[in-house]
Write an enzyme that holds these catalytic residues in place. Sequence first.
Site, PDB file in Angstrom:
ATOM      1  CB  SER A  50      -0.928   0.012   1.223  1.00 36.07           C
ATOM      2  OG  SER A  50      -0.186  -0.126   2.421  1.00 36.07           O
ATOM      3  CG  ASP A 227      -0.719   4.134   9.281  1.00 32.32           C
ATOM      4  OD1 ASP A 227       0.417   4.447   8.886  1.00 32.32           O
ATOM      5  OD2 ASP A 227      -1.472   3.379   8.628  1.00 32.32           O
ATOM      6  CG  HIS A 230      -0.102   3.497   5.081  1.00 35.05           C
ATOM      7  ND1 HIS A 230      -0.631   2.774   6.125  1.00 35.05           N
ATOM      8  CD2 HIS A 230      -0.104   2.679   3.997  1.00 35.05           C
ATOM      9  CE1 HIS A 230      -0.953   1.560   5.695  1.00 35.05           C
ATOM     10  NE2 HIS A 230      -0.639   1.481   4.407  1.00 35.05           N
TER      11      HIS A 230
END
Length: 250
Positions: A50, A227, A230
Site C-alpha cells: 500500500s 499511522d 503509511h
Amino acid sequence: MNTNRRNFMKTMAVGATALSLPGIMKAAETAVVKKIALKQDAVILFQGDSITDWGRKRENVGYNDQVGLGGGYPLFATAQLLCKYPQKNLRIYNRGISGNKVYELRDRWDEECIDLKPDVLSILVGVNDYWHKLSFGYKGTVETYEKDYTALLKYTKERLPDVQLIIGEPFAIKGVKAVDDKWFPEFDKFRAAAKRIASAFGAMFIPYQEIFDDACKLAPPAYWTGDGVHPSLAGAELMAEAWMKTISNK
C-alpha cells in the site's frame, strides 16, 4: 513566554540548524555505491504494497499516468524523473497493491512485472509480512520473508537478467497509531533481511528507516506518517527524494 517554553524553542532551533533535508539524505547517498544510469526509452516499475499503491487507479495501466501512479512516492519520483530527463522517453508504471506480502507479489509477478520488461525495478515490501502477524493471524516469519523474497528476485533475474534493482527498506515509525513497542525488536529483523537481500542481488538499497528516524528530529513522527506505516504528503516526498538518490545525473 515562560522559561520552559523558551528552552524548548531554543533546543528545537539548534536541532533544526544541525539537521536539514540535505542532511537526512546523507543516509541515502551513503547506501548507494554506484548509481543507476537510465538508458533511452527505459521502463521503470514500482512494485510493493500500500505504501507504493497509495490509492492508484488500477484500471489505468498505461505508463506515466498520473492517477495510475497513485498519490505516493512513485508519483513524486516519476514527476522528478520526467521533468529531469525529458529527452529519455521514460515509461514509468506503478503496480503496488495494498496489503501485499512477498508471496502475494509472486502470485501476480508474471503479468505485473515480467511482462512489462522493466529496465529498473523498484520494490518496497515487508511491513505487511510482519504487521499481518499482529493483526490478521498471518503465520509467516522473517525466515519466510527472506526465503520468499530471495526466490522472487532469483526468478526475476532469470527472466530479466539485465534488470537493475532498487530495494526499499521496510520501515515503521513508533508512537504513531499502529506502531508501538511490541513491533520491536522483531520488525528490525525484517529490515535487516531486506538489506541482506539487496546486497546478495547487487541492488540499490534505500535505508528508509534511518531516513524517517532522522526526519523525526525535524518534526514529530505524525508529521511524516499518519499511522506509523503509511507516509503523509511530506513523508512521501521524503521517500521520493531518497529514491532519486539511486539515479545518476547523467
